[in-house]
Write a protein that holds these residues in place. Structure first.
Motif, short mmCIF file in Angstrom:
data_model
loop_
_atom_site.label_atom_id
_atom_site.label_comp_id
_atom_site.label_asym_id
_atom_site.label_seq_id
_atom_site.Cartn_x
_atom_site.Cartn_y
_atom_site.Cartn_z
N ALA A 100 0.68 -1.12 0.00
CA ALA A 100 0.15 -0.02 -0.09
C ALA A 100 0.86 1.37 0.08
CB ALA A 100 -1.03 -0.11 1.34
N LYS A 101 1.86 1.36 0.71
CA LYS A 101 2.69 2.48 0.75
C LYS A 101 4.35 2.40 0.64
CE LYS A 101 -0.92 4.27 2.56
NZ LYS A 101 -1.47 5.43 1.97
N MET A 102 4.94 1.57 0.35
CA MET A 102 6.11 1.48 0.29
C MET A 102 6.68 0.55 -1.05
SD MET A 102 7.54 0.78 4.25
CE MET A 102 6.98 1.89 5.23
N SER A 103 5.91 -0.21 -1.79
CA SER A 103 6.48 -1.01 -2.78
C SER A 103 6.52 -0.25 -4.18
CB SER A 103 5.61 -2.03 -3.06
OG SER A 103 4.28 -1.71 -3.51
N PRO A 104 7.83 -0.35 -4.81
CA PRO A 104 7.82 0.22 -6.29
C PRO A 104 6.70 -0.67 -6.89
CG PRO A 104 9.94 -0.62 -5.57
CD PRO A 104 9.04 -1.02 -4.61
N LYS A 105 6.13 0.29 -8.00
CA LYS A 105 4.98 -0.15 -9.03
C LYS A 105 5.07 -1.56 -9.57
CE LYS A 105 1.78 1.78 -12.52
NZ LYS A 105 1.66 2.81 -13.31
N ARG A 106 6.22 -1.72 -10.11
CA ARG A 106 6.44 -3.02 -10.96
C ARG A 106 6.44 -4.13 -9.69
NH1 ARG A 106 10.85 -1.97 -15.62
NH2 ARG A 106 9.85 -0.67 -16.62
N ILE A 107 7.34 -3.94 -8.74
CA ILE A 107 7.32 -5.07 -7.63
C ILE A 107 5.78 -5.26 -7.10
CG2 ILE A 107 8.19 -5.65 -5.27
CD1 ILE A 107 10.76 -4.23 -6.44
N GLY A 108 5.07 -4.14 -6.80
CA GLY A 108 3.91 -4.23 -6.31
C GLY A 108 3.00 -5.09 -7.07
N ILE A 109 2.86 -4.82 -8.49
CA ILE A 109 1.91 -5.72 -9.33
C ILE A 109 2.47 -7.19 -9.46
CG2 ILE A 109 1.83 -5.99 -11.92
CD1 ILE A 109 2.10 -3.02 -12.34
N ILE A 110 3.89 -7.38 -9.19
CA ILE A 110 4.02 -8.92 -9.37
C ILE A 110 3.69 -9.54 -8.02
CG2 ILE A 110 5.97 -10.47 -8.97
CD1 ILE A 110 7.86 -8.30 -10.74
N VAL A 111 3.96 -8.95 -6.64
CA VAL A 111 3.21 -9.20 -5.45
C VAL A 111 1.74 -9.36 -5.25
CG1 VAL A 111 3.47 -8.99 -3.02
CG2 VAL A 111 5.47 -8.27 -4.23
N ARG A 112 1.20 -8.52 -5.96
CA ARG A 112 -0.24 -8.58 -6.04
C ARG A 112 -0.71 -10.02 -6.69
NH1 ARG A 112 0.44 -2.99 -6.47
NH2 ARG A 112 -0.27 -1.81 -4.64
N ASN A 113 -0.25 -10.20 -7.96
CA ASN A 113 -0.48 -11.20 -8.81
C ASN A 113 -0.13 -12.41 -8.00
OD1 ASN A 113 -1.34 -9.78 -10.86
ND2 ASN A 113 0.75 -9.70 -11.89
N VAL A 114 0.84 -12.65 -7.56
CA VAL A 114 1.20 -13.96 -6.55
C VAL A 114 0.13 -14.08 -5.35
CG1 VAL A 114 2.90 -14.73 -4.91
CG2 VAL A 114 3.67 -13.71 -6.95
N ILE A 115 -0.07 -12.98 -4.75
CA ILE A 115 -1.36 -12.98 -3.74
C ILE A 115 -2.70 -13.65 -4.30
CG2 ILE A 115 -2.68 -11.68 -2.01
CD1 ILE A 115 -0.38 -9.92 -1.62
N ASP A 116 -3.02 -12.99 -5.37
CA ASP A 116 -4.06 -13.65 -6.40
C ASP A 116 -4.11 -14.91 -6.62
OD1 ASP A 116 -5.43 -10.88 -6.07
OD2 ASP A 116 -4.55 -10.35 -7.96
N LEU A 117 -2.99 -15.45 -6.84
CA LEU A 117 -2.65 -16.70 -7.17
C LEU A 117 -3.00 -17.64 -5.86
CD1 LEU A 117 -1.90 -19.20 -9.18
CD2 LEU A 117 0.52 -18.52 -8.53
N LEU A 118 -2.69 -17.07 -4.71
CA LEU A 118 -2.71 -17.91 -3.46
C LEU A 118 -3.94 -17.97 -3.28
CD1 LEU A 118 0.23 -16.35 -1.03
CD2 LEU A 118 0.03 -18.81 -2.03
N ALA A 119 -4.68 -17.01 -3.51
CA ALA A 119 -6.26 -17.05 -3.28
C ALA A 119 -6.98 -18.07 -3.89
CB ALA A 119 -6.78 -15.71 -3.17
N GLY A 120 -6.54 -18.25 -5.23
CA GLY A 120 -7.15 -19.24 -5.85
C GLY A 120 -6.69 -20.69 -5.86
N ILE A 121 -5.81 -21.06 -5.06
CA ILE A 121 -5.14 -22.28 -5.03
C ILE A 121 -6.27 -23.19 -4.22
CG2 ILE A 121 -3.37 -23.81 -4.14
CD1 ILE A 121 -1.64 -21.57 -4.71
N PRO A 122 -6.84 -24.33 -4.57
CA PRO A 122 -7.77 -25.18 -3.74
C PRO A 122 -6.85 -25.70 -2.49
CG PRO A 122 -7.53 -26.17 -5.95
CD PRO A 122 -6.43 -24.87 -5.79
N SER A 123 -7.59 -25.82 -1.54
CA SER A 123 -7.33 -26.11 -0.25
C SER A 123 -6.53 -27.54 -0.16
CB SER A 123 -8.24 -26.19 1.03
OG SER A 123 -9.31 -27.28 0.62
#
Length: 293
Positions: A100-123
């Motif tokens: 939200a406050k500290m990440s460079p734009k490109r790194i933030g996009i990559i991290v958000r994509n990884v988090i979205d991937l984590l949310a979609g992984i089956p249990s």
């Protein structure tokens, strides 16, 4: 123009009615689930006895003299959820602050994509990875005969709640007015001080909501913890094989019958009431915090 306005009004009224019906259906589903669980779960509690059922230490549903005490399941679910929150929330909150406050734009996009991937992984995939990686690591690091235990379940649950905690916390911190930060920086505070002393307190209601979602995910998880916790009906120990409320239902429902099956419905009823109570308590805390602010 008049026809267009009339058509727009008609469409708006129709959509309002549709949204109303969807909301009422949601309420109806909750009521029907509640009624079903109460009708299915009460008979076993009446036969076993409320005290013996809730506070009995032994679950032996298939023995010659069956026993149906679920205290070990309740405590295991409680300890497992608390451990997952203690591990996962600090990591998720710090990650949300970074995004939200500290990440460079490109790194933030990559991290958000990884988090979205984590949310979609089956249990079940979380459980498989935990069984292959976490369980052996816990066994080797702590020199245990078996790594399938409560601690392994806490680690898996902590990873599973990260997407909810990070996404909701990040959204809450981004919603804090920029004027708060600018005022803090103008008074001489550093960026880090501003984030932790101004932004995070201002977004605490959203952060608490993120914790509530994480608790709901941790309490209701079954498949992943079944694969890494050992699935044995013992009183909870950090490095002992245990069984959660959810896994107790999932592991025995396929072959259960008679009083055993009714007792499993009773466990589901207890789990349902437990989650409802947790949500109500935390919502009251959130509302009180908002009123104090």
């Amino acid at each position: 123009m008049e026809k267009i306005k009339k058509t727009a009004k008609w469409v708006e009224k129709a959509m309002n009615q549709l949204f109303l019906v969807c909301g009422l259906l949601t309420i109806l589903f909750v009521i029907l689930i509640t009624i079903f669980l109460v009708i299915s779960g009460i008979p076993a509690i009446q036969d076993i006895g409320l005290w013996d059922f809730l506070f009995g230490r032994i679950w032996a549903s298939t023995s010659a003299k069956p026993s149906y005490g679920i205290l070990s399941f309740i405590l295991t679910s409680f300890y497992g959820t608390c451990g997952a929150i203690l591990i996962g929330v600090p990591v998720g909150l710090l990650c949300a602050i970074f995004l939200a406050k500290m990440s460079p734009k490109r790194i933030g996009i990559i991290v958000r994509n990884v988090i979205d991937l984590l949310a979609g992984i089956p249990s079940v995939v979380y459980g498989l990875v935990g069984m292959i990686i976490i369980v052996p690591c816990v066994r080797e690091i702590f020199h245990l005969p078996d790594g399938a235990n409560l601690f392994s379940a806490m680690l898996v649950l902590a990873v599973m709640i990260l997407p909810s905690v990070i996404s909701v916390s990040e959204t809450a911190m981004k919603a804090v007015p920029k004027e708060y930060e600018e005022a803090s920086l103008a008074l001489g505070a550093t960026k880090t001080e501003t984030v932790f002393k101004v932004v995070v307190p201002a977004a605490k209601s959203g952060i608490v909501t993120a914790v509530v979602l994480g608790i709901g995910r941790a309490v209701g998880e079954a498949m992943a913890v079944m694969m890494v916790a050992g699935n044995v009906a013992n009183m909870p120990k950090l490095f002992g094989s245990v069984r959660f409320l959810t896994t107790a239902v999932a592991s025995e429902m396929s072959y259960s019958s008679g009083l055993q099956r009714q007792a499993l419905f009773s466990i589901a009823l207890v789990l349902f009431l437990l989650i409802m109570a947790i949500n109500l308590i935390l919502n009251v805390i959130i509302k009180k915090g908002e009123q104090n602010d």
